[in-house]
Design a protein around this motif. Structure first.
Motif, short mmCIF file in Angstrom:
data_model
loop_
_atom_site.label_atom_id
_atom_site.label_comp_id
_atom_site.label_asym_id
_atom_site.label_seq_id
_atom_site.Cartn_x
_atom_site.Cartn_y
_atom_site.Cartn_z
N ARG A 80 0.84 -1.20 0.00
CA ARG A 80 0.00 0.00 0.00
C ARG A 80 0.88 1.25 0.00
NH1 ARG A 80 -5.28 1.32 1.11
NH2 ARG A 80 -5.69 3.21 2.34
N LYS A 81 0.62 2.13 -0.93
CA LYS A 81 1.41 3.34 -1.07
C LYS A 81 0.52 4.58 -1.02
CE LYS A 81 5.13 1.31 -3.84
NZ LYS A 81 5.86 1.38 -5.14
N GLU A 82 1.08 5.64 -0.49
CA GLU A 82 0.36 6.91 -0.43
C GLU A 82 0.95 7.88 -1.44
OE1 GLU A 82 -0.44 10.70 2.58
OE2 GLU A 82 0.67 8.95 3.28
N ARG A 83 0.09 8.47 -2.23
CA ARG A 83 0.51 9.55 -3.12
C ARG A 83 -0.14 10.83 -2.63
NH1 ARG A 83 -0.43 10.31 -9.69
NH2 ARG A 83 0.43 12.42 -9.78
N ARG A 84 0.70 11.73 -2.15
CA ARG A 84 0.21 13.00 -1.61
C ARG A 84 0.38 14.09 -2.67
NH1 ARG A 84 -0.81 15.43 3.37
NH2 ARG A 84 -0.22 17.65 3.52
N ILE A 85 -0.72 14.72 -3.01
CA ILE A 85 -0.71 15.78 -4.03
C ILE A 85 -0.92 17.12 -3.36
CG2 ILE A 85 -1.79 16.63 -6.15
CD1 ILE A 85 -2.76 13.74 -6.65
N SER A 86 0.09 17.96 -3.39
CA SER A 86 -0.03 19.30 -2.84
C SER A 86 -0.84 20.17 -3.79
CB SER A 86 1.36 19.91 -2.62
OG SER A 86 2.08 19.17 -1.66
N LEU A 87 -1.66 21.02 -3.24
CA LEU A 87 -2.57 21.84 -4.05
C LEU A 87 -2.16 23.30 -4.03
CD1 LEU A 87 -5.89 20.31 -2.68
CD2 LEU A 87 -4.72 19.67 -4.81
N THR A 88 -2.39 23.96 -5.14
CA THR A 88 -2.21 25.41 -5.17
C THR A 88 -3.39 26.04 -4.42
OG1 THR A 88 -3.47 25.73 -7.21
CG2 THR A 88 -1.10 25.26 -7.44
N SER A 89 -3.29 27.32 -4.15
CA SER A 89 -4.37 28.01 -3.43
C SER A 89 -5.69 27.89 -4.18
CB SER A 89 -4.00 29.48 -3.25
OG SER A 89 -5.07 30.19 -2.65
N ALA A 90 -5.66 28.09 -5.50
CA ALA A 90 -6.89 28.02 -6.31
C ALA A 90 -7.44 26.60 -6.33
CB ALA A 90 -6.60 28.51 -7.72
N GLN A 91 -6.57 25.61 -6.48
CA GLN A 91 -7.02 24.22 -6.49
C GLN A 91 -7.63 23.82 -5.15
OE1 GLN A 91 -3.35 22.30 -7.57
NE2 GLN A 91 -3.81 22.32 -9.76
N GLY A 92 -7.01 24.30 -4.06
CA GLY A 92 -7.51 24.00 -2.73
C GLY A 92 -8.89 24.57 -2.49
N ARG A 93 -9.12 25.80 -2.96
CA ARG A 93 -10.44 26.42 -2.81
C ARG A 93 -11.47 25.71 -3.67
NH1 ARG A 93 -8.11 31.55 -4.68
NH2 ARG A 93 -10.20 32.06 -5.42
N PHE A 94 -11.04 25.30 -4.87
CA PHE A 94 -11.95 24.61 -5.78
C PHE A 94 -12.40 23.28 -5.17
CE2 PHE A 94 -12.78 21.55 -9.16
CZ PHE A 94 -13.64 22.25 -9.99
N LEU A 95 -11.45 22.47 -4.72
CA LEU A 95 -11.78 21.15 -4.18
C LEU A 95 -12.54 21.23 -2.86
CD1 LEU A 95 -8.53 19.17 -5.06
CD2 LEU A 95 -10.76 19.05 -6.20
N TYR A 96 -12.37 22.33 -2.13
CA TYR A 96 -13.12 22.53 -0.90
C TYR A 96 -14.62 22.58 -1.20
CZ TYR A 96 -14.46 24.53 3.63
OH TYR A 96 -15.04 24.75 4.86
N ILE A 117 -18.70 25.40 -9.74
CA ILE A 117 -17.79 25.29 -8.59
C ILE A 117 -16.81 26.47 -8.58
CG2 ILE A 117 -16.07 23.86 -7.42
CD1 ILE A 117 -17.38 21.42 -8.73
N LEU A 118 -16.36 26.87 -9.75
CA LEU A 118 -15.47 28.03 -9.85
C LEU A 118 -16.15 29.28 -9.29
CD1 LEU A 118 -13.92 27.55 -13.41
CD2 LEU A 118 -12.68 27.46 -11.25
N GLN A 119 -17.40 29.47 -9.67
CA GLN A 119 -18.14 30.64 -9.20
C GLN A 119 -18.40 30.55 -7.70
OE1 GLN A 119 -21.64 30.72 -11.70
NE2 GLN A 119 -20.55 31.64 -13.43
N LYS A 120 -18.74 29.37 -7.23
CA LYS A 120 -19.02 29.16 -5.80
C LYS A 120 -17.78 29.43 -4.96
CE LYS A 120 -21.33 25.77 -2.85
NZ LYS A 120 -21.89 24.40 -2.80
N ALA A 121 -16.61 29.05 -5.50
CA ALA A 121 -15.35 29.24 -4.78
C ALA A 121 -14.75 30.62 -5.01
CB ALA A 121 -14.35 28.17 -5.20
N GLY A 122 -15.33 31.39 -5.92
CA GLY A 122 -14.82 32.73 -6.21
C GLY A 122 -13.46 32.70 -6.89
N ILE A 123 -13.29 31.75 -7.82
CA ILE A 123 -12.01 31.59 -8.50
C ILE A 123 -12.08 32.22 -9.89
CG2 ILE A 123 -10.34 29.91 -9.42
CD1 ILE A 123 -11.30 27.98 -7.23
N GLU A 124 -11.09 33.02 -10.23
CA GLU A 124 -11.05 33.70 -11.52
C GLU A 124 -10.66 32.73 -12.63
OE1 GLU A 124 -8.30 36.87 -11.06
OE2 GLU A 124 -9.46 37.90 -9.52
N MET A 125 -11.05 33.08 -13.85
CA MET A 125 -10.79 32.21 -15.00
C MET A 125 -9.30 32.11 -15.32
SD MET A 125 -13.56 30.85 -15.96
CE MET A 125 -13.19 30.27 -17.61
N ASP A 126 -8.49 33.01 -14.79
CA ASP A 126 -7.05 32.94 -15.01
C ASP A 126 -6.47 31.63 -14.48
OD1 ASP A 126 -7.16 35.44 -16.10
OD2 ASP A 126 -6.35 36.49 -14.36
#
Length: 201
Positions: free
Chosen positions: A138-154, A169-178
Motif C-alpha cells: 500500500r502506497k500513499e501519493r500525496r498531491i499538494s494543491l495550489t491556493s486556487a485548487q484548494g479552494r476549488f476542491l473545498y 464550482i469556480l463561481q461558488k469558490a470565487g475563482i477567476e478564469m485565469d
C-alpha cells in the motif's frame, strides 16, 4: 524545433558523454560510416549507429547507402551546422484539456479512500492523499494543491450530493478564469485516480 517530444529527443542525444566529440567528427568529415566513427571515438559500433540514426531521424544528418564488395552500408553527413531549440511552452498549458470542460459535471467519488487535508485559516484544502495497493504494498501519493485548487476542491460536491459543473464550482469558490488551466489539470489527475466522479449522463 518547436514540439516538446522532438526537443526532448535532441536534448537526450546531446547529453550523451560522447556527443560533442561525435558532432565534431561530423563537422570535420564530409561523410562517415558508423564503423569509422566508432573506431575513431572508441565506441561500440551499435552505439555509434544508434547515435547517427537518431541524428538522421531528427533531420540533422543525412545518410546515403553505398556498397563495398557488394555489401550495403550507410554513410552519414551533416545537413545542419546550426541547431536551435525553440519551445512554445504555452502549448503545454492544458495538456489536451479545453475550456469546453467548464460544463463537465463532477463530484467526489464514493468510497474513493482519499484523504483531504484542510488548509489553515481558509475555506480550502492544502493536499489530497490517494492510496494504492494493499497490505505492505500500500502506497500513499500525496498531491499538494495550489491556493486556487484548494479552494476549488473545498467546494467539490460530496459523493451523495448533486453533481455540479466546473463552472458552477469556480463561481461558488470565487475563482477567476485565469486559474482555469490548473483547475482542469487537478480535475483530470483526480479523475484518473478515482477521486472525482464525472457525470456520464
Amino acid at each position: 524545433m518547436t514540439d516538446f517530444p522532438t526537443a526532448a529527443r535532441l536534448a537526450a542525444l546531446l547529453a550523451k558523454s560522447f556527443a560533442e566529440d561525435f558532432l565534431r567528427l561530423l563537422v570535420v568529415y564530409r561523410d562517415i560510416s558508423a564503423s569509422e566513427a566508432a573506431s575513431r571515438l572508441d565506441l561500440h559500433i551499435k552505439t555509434a549507429q544508434d547515435f547517427l540514426e537518431e541524428l538522421h531521424a531528427l533531420g540533422i544528418a543525412g545518410r546515403e547507402e553505398v556498397y563495398e564488395r557488394k555489401r550495403p552500408y550507410f554513410r552519414y553527413g551533416l545537413l545542419q551546422r546550426k541547431i536551435a531549440i525553440e519551445l512554445d511552452l504555452t502549448s503545454l498549458q492544458n495538456n489536451g484539456l479545453s475550456a469546453q470542460q467548464l460544463d463537465l459535471k463532477i463530484r467526489e467519488q464514493k468510497d474513493a479512500g482519499a484523504l483531504f487535508a484542510t488548509a489553515n485559516n481558509a475555506p480550502a484544502l492544502s493536499a489530497v492523499s490517494v492510496f494504492t495497493g494493499e497490505g505492505r504494498k500500500r502506497k500513499e501519493r500525496r498531491i499538494s494543491l495550489t491556493s486556487a485548487q484548494g479552494r476549488f476542491l473545498y467546494h467539490l460536491p460530496f459523493p451523495n450530493a448533486a453533481f455540479l459543473s466546473i463552472q458552477d464550482i469556480l463561481q461558488k469558490a470565487g475563482i477567476e478564469m485565469d486559474y482555469l488551466a490548473e483547475i482542469l489539470d487537478i480535475v483530470n489527475i483526480l479523475t484518473q485516480l478515482g477521486v472525482i466522479e464525472v457525470n456520464s449522463n
